[in-house]
Every structure is written in structure tokens, then in C-alpha cells.
Design a protein around this motif. Structure first.
Motif, short mmCIF file in Angstrom:
data_model
loop_
_atom_site.label_atom_id
_atom_site.label_comp_id
_atom_site.label_asym_id
_atom_site.label_seq_id
_atom_site.Cartn_x
_atom_site.Cartn_y
_atom_site.Cartn_z
N GLY A 74 -0.58 -8.02 -0.20
CA GLY A 74 -2.00 -8.19 0.08
C GLY A 74 -2.73 -8.06 -1.25
O GLY A 74 -2.78 -8.99 -2.06
N GLY A 75 -3.24 -6.85 -1.52
CA GLY A 75 -3.94 -6.61 -2.79
C GLY A 75 -3.04 -6.05 -3.88
O GLY A 75 -3.47 -5.84 -5.01
N GLY A 76 -1.77 -5.76 -3.55
CA GLY A 76 -0.82 -5.28 -4.56
C GLY A 76 -1.10 -3.86 -5.05
O GLY A 76 -0.65 -3.47 -6.13
N HIS A 77 -1.81 -3.04 -4.24
CA HIS A 77 -2.23 -1.73 -4.71
C HIS A 77 -1.31 -0.58 -4.29
O HIS A 77 -1.53 0.55 -4.73
CB HIS A 77 -3.63 -1.42 -4.18
CG HIS A 77 -4.70 -1.56 -5.22
ND1 HIS A 77 -4.81 -2.65 -6.03
CD2 HIS A 77 -5.72 -0.74 -5.59
CE1 HIS A 77 -5.83 -2.51 -6.83
NE2 HIS A 77 -6.41 -1.35 -6.59
N HIS A 78 -0.36 -0.83 -3.42
CA HIS A 78 0.41 0.33 -2.93
C HIS A 78 1.12 1.01 -4.11
O HIS A 78 1.74 0.34 -4.94
CB HIS A 78 1.42 -0.07 -1.86
CG HIS A 78 1.84 1.11 -1.02
ND1 HIS A 78 2.61 2.14 -1.54
CD2 HIS A 78 1.55 1.47 0.25
CE1 HIS A 78 2.79 3.06 -0.60
NE2 HIS A 78 2.16 2.68 0.49
N THR A 82 5.43 -1.81 -2.97
CA THR A 82 6.26 -2.46 -1.95
C THR A 82 5.87 -3.92 -1.68
O THR A 82 6.53 -4.58 -0.89
CB THR A 82 6.21 -1.67 -0.62
OG1 THR A 82 4.83 -1.37 -0.34
CG2 THR A 82 7.00 -0.39 -0.72
N ILE A 134 -12.26 3.62 -1.45
CA ILE A 134 -13.22 3.95 -2.52
C ILE A 134 -13.01 3.15 -3.80
O ILE A 134 -13.67 3.41 -4.80
CB ILE A 134 -13.17 5.45 -2.86
CG1 ILE A 134 -11.79 5.83 -3.42
CG2 ILE A 134 -13.49 6.31 -1.65
CD1 ILE A 134 -11.88 6.72 -4.62
N ASN A 135 -12.06 2.22 -3.78
CA ASN A 135 -11.81 1.42 -5.00
C ASN A 135 -11.83 -0.03 -4.57
O ASN A 135 -10.98 -0.47 -3.80
CB ASN A 135 -10.46 1.83 -5.58
CG ASN A 135 -10.01 0.93 -6.71
OD1 ASN A 135 -8.83 0.60 -6.80
ND2 ASN A 135 -10.91 0.52 -7.56
N GLY A 139 -6.53 -3.89 -1.70
CA GLY A 139 -6.39 -4.91 -0.66
C GLY A 139 -6.77 -4.36 0.70
O GLY A 139 -6.39 -3.24 1.06
N GLY A 142 -3.18 -3.94 3.28
CA GLY A 142 -2.36 -2.74 3.22
C GLY A 142 -3.15 -1.50 3.59
O GLY A 142 -2.66 -0.62 4.31
N PHE A 149 -9.27 4.97 4.80
CA PHE A 149 -10.45 5.83 4.88
C PHE A 149 -11.24 5.77 3.58
O PHE A 149 -10.69 5.47 2.52
CB PHE A 149 -10.10 7.28 5.23
CG PHE A 149 -9.21 7.97 4.23
CD1 PHE A 149 -9.73 8.51 3.07
CD2 PHE A 149 -7.86 8.08 4.46
CE1 PHE A 149 -8.91 9.15 2.15
CE2 PHE A 149 -7.03 8.72 3.54
CZ PHE A 149 -7.56 9.26 2.38
N GLY A 198 5.05 -6.98 11.39
CA GLY A 198 4.74 -8.39 11.22
C GLY A 198 3.81 -8.59 10.06
O GLY A 198 3.43 -7.63 9.37
N VAL A 200 0.23 -9.76 9.02
CA VAL A 200 -1.10 -10.00 9.58
C VAL A 200 -1.78 -11.11 8.77
O VAL A 200 -1.84 -11.05 7.54
CB VAL A 200 -1.95 -8.71 9.57
CG1 VAL A 200 -3.36 -8.99 10.07
CG2 VAL A 200 -1.28 -7.64 10.44
N TYR A 417 -0.10 10.74 4.45
CA TYR A 417 -0.72 9.43 4.61
C TYR A 417 0.21 8.39 4.00
O TYR A 417 0.49 8.46 2.79
CB TYR A 417 -2.08 9.45 3.89
CG TYR A 417 -2.87 8.17 3.97
CD1 TYR A 417 -2.88 7.38 5.12
CD2 TYR A 417 -3.64 7.75 2.90
CE1 TYR A 417 -3.63 6.22 5.18
CE2 TYR A 417 -4.39 6.59 2.95
CZ TYR A 417 -4.38 5.82 4.10
OH TYR A 417 -5.12 4.66 4.16
N ASN A 419 -0.07 5.47 3.07
CA ASN A 419 -0.61 4.65 1.98
C ASN A 419 -0.64 5.37 0.64
O ASN A 419 -0.93 4.76 -0.38
CB ASN A 419 -2.03 4.17 2.32
CG ASN A 419 -2.02 2.92 3.15
OD1 ASN A 419 -0.98 2.31 3.36
ND2 ASN A 419 -3.18 2.52 3.65
#
Ligand SMILES: Cc1cc2nc3c(=O)[nH]c(=O)nc-3n(C[C@H](O)[C@H](O)[C@H](O)COP(=O)(O)OP(=O)(O)OC[C@H]3O[C@@H](n4cnc5c(N)ncnc54)[C@H](O)[C@@H]3O)c2cc1C
Length: 461
Positions: A74-78, A82, A134-135, A139, A142, A149, A198, A200, A417, A419
Motif C-alpha cells: 500500500g504505502g510501504g510504511h510497515h 512486509t 499522525i504521519n 498508507g 495497511g 488510530f 485478501g 483490498v 498493535y 501495525n
């Protein structure tokens, strides 16, 4: 890529999809496989930059037919990186950034490559918002699938609490719409279960009115009063209304213009304040924080919500090395305060920090069994964020984070969490899902028995 990595037939893959195929040796290969955390350096056998949902289906089928592992970006932030896999097919959604707002119905339909900034920009044009992080370069995909939150979560719940429906490409290649009425089990699972069920391709979010300006900003206190401030914060947070959110950030002071130059680079206690009510009535909350004692600096006032959503971006830019450890807390015990203050007193690099995110409010009023996300009891999420530039700092920074994690564990709830979990925390996944884990495993067996979606915080079938 190691010698045994499969070689992908470029022409077959190019014929199968409308979007762009990127392979090792291509000029944009390195840029396309690069993610937020510079610790991650994985080399997929091929990348499909999807042009739409049909490409997601085709790329997934292509990979399955050839036994290739997949990852979904998605945004590649994890933090665990992953979204990129070694030797497999990376299904890159990052070009799909569309956001369609229905201001009358207060709904936004969001494509899976959208960043928080894309959603905020589209919804704020109508005076509406949904709780995100907050950033603004994170993405949406994810973030949502793990829970999500941010500043609005005490008022309007987690991101998943505002998810109304989603379109999902299943492991069988079938596209399903999941909502409270359609495939409700799947809808339950994707609200916290990460990318396990899946891919999304569209998220529909509920939107809420937000004032043109919110009261927000930073109060900065000296680190030598850390324990005292954390104790005052504990009492303050217990009484905070839902519209108010104040986090704690323990770090070295960046060169912010409102801080005297001699404070720059000194360890400080930062209280970022956000108040979504009328800015005038927020002043009384601000006064309570001012009563914590003398400040090294303060910069608080009415700001556009969209600007506040981007206020931390410069501190969290992509490209640095990062290692996180995180715990959920039901409250701040004296022991937790001691651990926080102790480790904040020996930050291993200029950009490392420990932050305490305040939840509670609407996010905690949802029953734990209502969604896969299980941390409803978490009033506070503490993340120790080691961040540095040079690989020579790896040992010192990673050890500091791990040691803080161990020292604070006795005071934490045991939940986590997903994430915020690093790649070496697979064994924590059951604890992160707590009482919801058994149902998640059952649903994984139903929707993804072969564990096609395993490059993630994996729920094994
Ligand atoms: C600087 C920074 C600040 C952050 N702040 C917050 C915050 O305030 N609040 C918060 O809740 N979290 C926050 N996070 C954590 C964030 O929620 C996770 O990093 C999240 O994974 C980011 O989503 P992404 O799409 O960028 O992730 P990616 O790295 O692209 O994806 C992560 C995983 O999500 C899954 N995935 C992604 N897209 C899809 C899709 N379309 N379908 C199925 N699975 C998919 C995949 O399994 C993938 O491996 C922050 C992270 C960073 C780095």
C-alpha cells in the motif's frame, strides 16, 4: 536475490496485466522496491504496478499458478517492510490513489494506494474527516487493516470503526464486497486482521464534520522533570474528554524555531496537544497542561486540521534505519513511568524517541469481539522508536529498544498493535489478537487455507 530465486517470464506477466511490470535490472526497480524503513532491502523477482482491480486479480493468479510468494504494497510504511518480498511477486498498489467523496452521505471511497494525505485532502475540501494516523505519508490500506488510530480516534474511534465496506480480492481470485451485511465474517476479519484475508481494492469510510481549525501544538518540558510530568499526564489523561488528545514524546529536541537554540538537541518531554472542539474552549485544557510546570517552549494555537496531520512528517521521513518495540498499556503505573524515564534518559541517537499514544474514548467503547482488532483495553500504546542513519548504529539502537521493551513489559497489558510489530515478532501475533485469535485462525482456514497472504504479521491457517 539468491541463486535459487525463480525467474519470472516478463512477457507472460506483461500480457497478463495492464499496469507496469518492473523487474531486476530495470531503471526503476530499486526505487519501486524501496520501502519506508531503510533496514529493509528485499528483492522481488518481479513487481506489478497495478492499474486497477483487474490487475490485482491477474497478478495474484499469475503468482499462484507459478507458486511464487506474493507481497502487497500500500504505502510501504510497515516497520517490518512486509510490502516487499524476496524472490516473489510484489503486488504494488501505490499508484491507485483515488479518493471519491460523497459529502451528502458522508462517505469516502478510497483506493488502496492512497496515503493519509490523499484522503485528508479530498475529505477536508468538504469539511469532513475520518480518523487516520499522525504521519500523512502512511498508507491508508495497511493502517486500516491493522486497526488505525490517530488524533481523532478518541472522538470517532479507530479507522476500522469508520470502515463501512471494502472490496477484497480473495486467495481464490474472487472479488467480494464485505460489510456488515455482505460477507460479515470477512468484514470482521479485515478490521484488524491485516493483509491475511485478501487484497483490498477499495475502502469505504464514514466521514465526520471537522472545524476548519483545531487547537493543536506542542508543549516542551525539560527531561529532568520527566517522572513528574508523566505522573501529571496520567491524572490529566484520565479526565480528558473525547475531543481532546495529548500524546507524550520523549526525544531530543529538533531545531524548532519556537525553542531557544540551546535547547536544540537536548532530551525533552514533548506533549503534542490536539483538541477537536471549539478552539476557544480548548484553552482550559491547555491551561491544565501549562500547570505541569515551567516549559522550555510552547507553540499551540488554532491550525487547519490538514496542517496538523502533516506536522510530524519531517521527523518521520522515509530513508532512515528504524527499529520499533511496542506495548499496549491499560494505564501508566509507577513502574511504567520509571521505565519510560529511565530509557528516555539514554536515547541512543538524535532521532530516537519513545512515544505514548493516548487511546480510550470512542476507540475503547467498541466491544473486543466486534472486530478482529483486540486492543480495545489499550488506553495507551507505547512505541519505542529507535531511528538512526548509519548501519554502524544498528547494535546500540536495536539493543536500547529491546531493553526498554523488556523493562516495561511487566507493566504492560500483554496486548500489542500489529501495525507496530517488527519482522522478528511473529511469535507475538497470537497475543496481539488475544481472545480474537481463535476466530481469526478459523476464518484464515476458510478464506486462505494455503496461506497465500503470508508476507505480513501472519495468522497461520
Ligand atoms: C512514520 C510512521 C507513522 C505511523 N503512524 C501511525 C499512526 O499514527 N497510527 C497508526 O495506526 N499506525 C501508524 N503507523 C503504522 C502503520 O499503520 C503501518 O505501518 C501500516 O502498515 C502502514 O500502511 P501501509 O499501507 O503504508 O503499509 P505497507 O507497508 O504498504 O503494507 C503493510 C502490510 O499491509 C498489508 N496491506 C497493505 N495494503 C493492502 C491491501 N490493499 N490489501 C491487503 N493487504 C494490504 C500487507 O500485508 C502489507 O504487508 C505509522 C507507521 C510509520 C512508519
Amino acid at each position: 536475490m539468491n541463486a535459487a530465486a525463480p525467474v519470472v517470464d516478463r512477457s507472460a506477466l506483461t500480457l497478463a496485466v495492464t499496469g507496469t511490470v518492473v523487474m531486476p535490472g530495470d531503471a526503476d526497480y530499486d526505487a519501486t522496491r524501496t520501502v519506508w524503513n531503510a533496514m529493509v532491502d528485499r528483492k522481488p523477482a518481479a513487481i506489478v504496478r497495478c492499474a486497477g482491480e483487474a490487475d490485482v486479480v491477474a497478478a495474484l493468479r499469475f503468482a499462484r499458478e507459478r507458486g511464487l510468494p506474493i507481497s502487497v504494497r500500500g504505502g510501504g510504511h510497515h516497520i517490518a517492510g512486509t510490502s516487499v518480498c524476496d524472490g516473489g511477486l510484489m503486488i504494488d498498489l501505490s499508484t491507485l490513489k483515488g479518493v471519491r467523496v460523497d459529502a451528502v452521505a458522508r462517505r469516502a471511497v478510497v483506493e488502496p494506494g492512497a496515503l493519509l494525505a490523499d484522503v485528508d485532502a479530498a475529505t477536508l475540501a468538504h469539511g469532513l474527516a475520518t480518523p487516520l494516523g499522525i504521519n500523512s505519508t502512511t498508507g491508508v490500506a495497511g493502517l486500516t487493516l491493522g486497526g488505525g488510530f490517530g488524533w481523532l480516534s478518541r472522538l470517532h474511534g479507530l479507522t476500522i470503526d469508520n470502515l463501512v465496506a471494502a472490496r477484497i480480492v480473495g486467495a481464490d481470485g474472487v472479488v467480494r464486497r464485505a460489510s456488515a451485511d455482505e460477507h460479515p465474517d470477512l468484514f470482521w476479519a479485515i478490521r484488524g486482521g491485516g493483509g491475511n484475508f485478501g487484497i483490498v481494492t477499495a475502502f469505504t469510510f464514514a466521514l465526520h464534520p471537522i472545524a476548519a481549525e483545531v487547537l493543536a501544538g506542542l508543549l516542551v518540558f525539560p527531561m529532568d522533570r520527566c517522572r513528574e510530568i508523566l505522573r501529571a499526564y496520567r491524572a490529566f489523561a484520565e479526565r480528558a474528554p473525547d475531543a481532546l488528545n495529548v500524546w507524550v514524546v520523549l526525544r531530543k529536541a529538533p531545531p524548532l524555531p519556537f525553542l531557544p537554540p540551546e535547547v536544540h538537541g537536548q532530551a525533552v518531554v514533548v506533549l503534542p496537544l490536539f483538541y477537536a472542539g471549539d478552539p476557544g474552549s480548548g484553552e482550559s485544557h491547555l491551561d491544565l497542561l501549562r500547570a505541569f510546570g515551567p516549559r522550555l517552549g510552547e507553540h499551540v494555537g488554532p491550525v487547519p486540521y490538514g496542517a496538523w496531520q502533516q506536522a510530524f512528517d519531517p521527523l518521520l521521513a522515509a530513508g532512515a534505519r528504524n527499529y520499533w518495540k511496542s506495548h499496549n498499556f491499560t494505564g501508566l503505573s509507577d513502574g511504567a513511568i520509571e521505565a519510560l524515564a529511565g530509557y528516555a534518559g539514554r536515547l541512543p541517537s538524535d532521532h530516537s524517541e519513545i512515544f505514548v499514544a493516548l487511546l480510550g474514548g470512542a476507540a475503547s467503547r467498541v466491544p473486543t469481539s466486534a472486530t478482529a482488532y483486540a486492543g480495545r483495553d489499550a488506553r495507551l500504546v507505547v512505541n519505542v522508536h529507535a531511528r538512526w542513519e548509519d548501519a554502524a548504529g544498528d547494535d546500540a539502537c536495536i539493543s536500547w529498544a529491546r531493553e526498554f521493551y523488556r523493562a516495561s513489559a511487566p507493566f504492560a497489558s500483554g496486548g500489542a498493535y500489529v501495525n507496530f510489530m517488527t519482522g522478528d515478532e511473529a511469535s507475538r501475533v497470537p497475543a496481539a489478537y488475544g481472545e480474537n485469535y481463535a476466530r481469526l485462525v478459523d476464518l484464515k482456514r476458510r478464506f486462505d487455507p494455503d496461506n497465500v497472504f503470508r508476507t505480513n504479521q501472519n495468522i497461520a491457517p
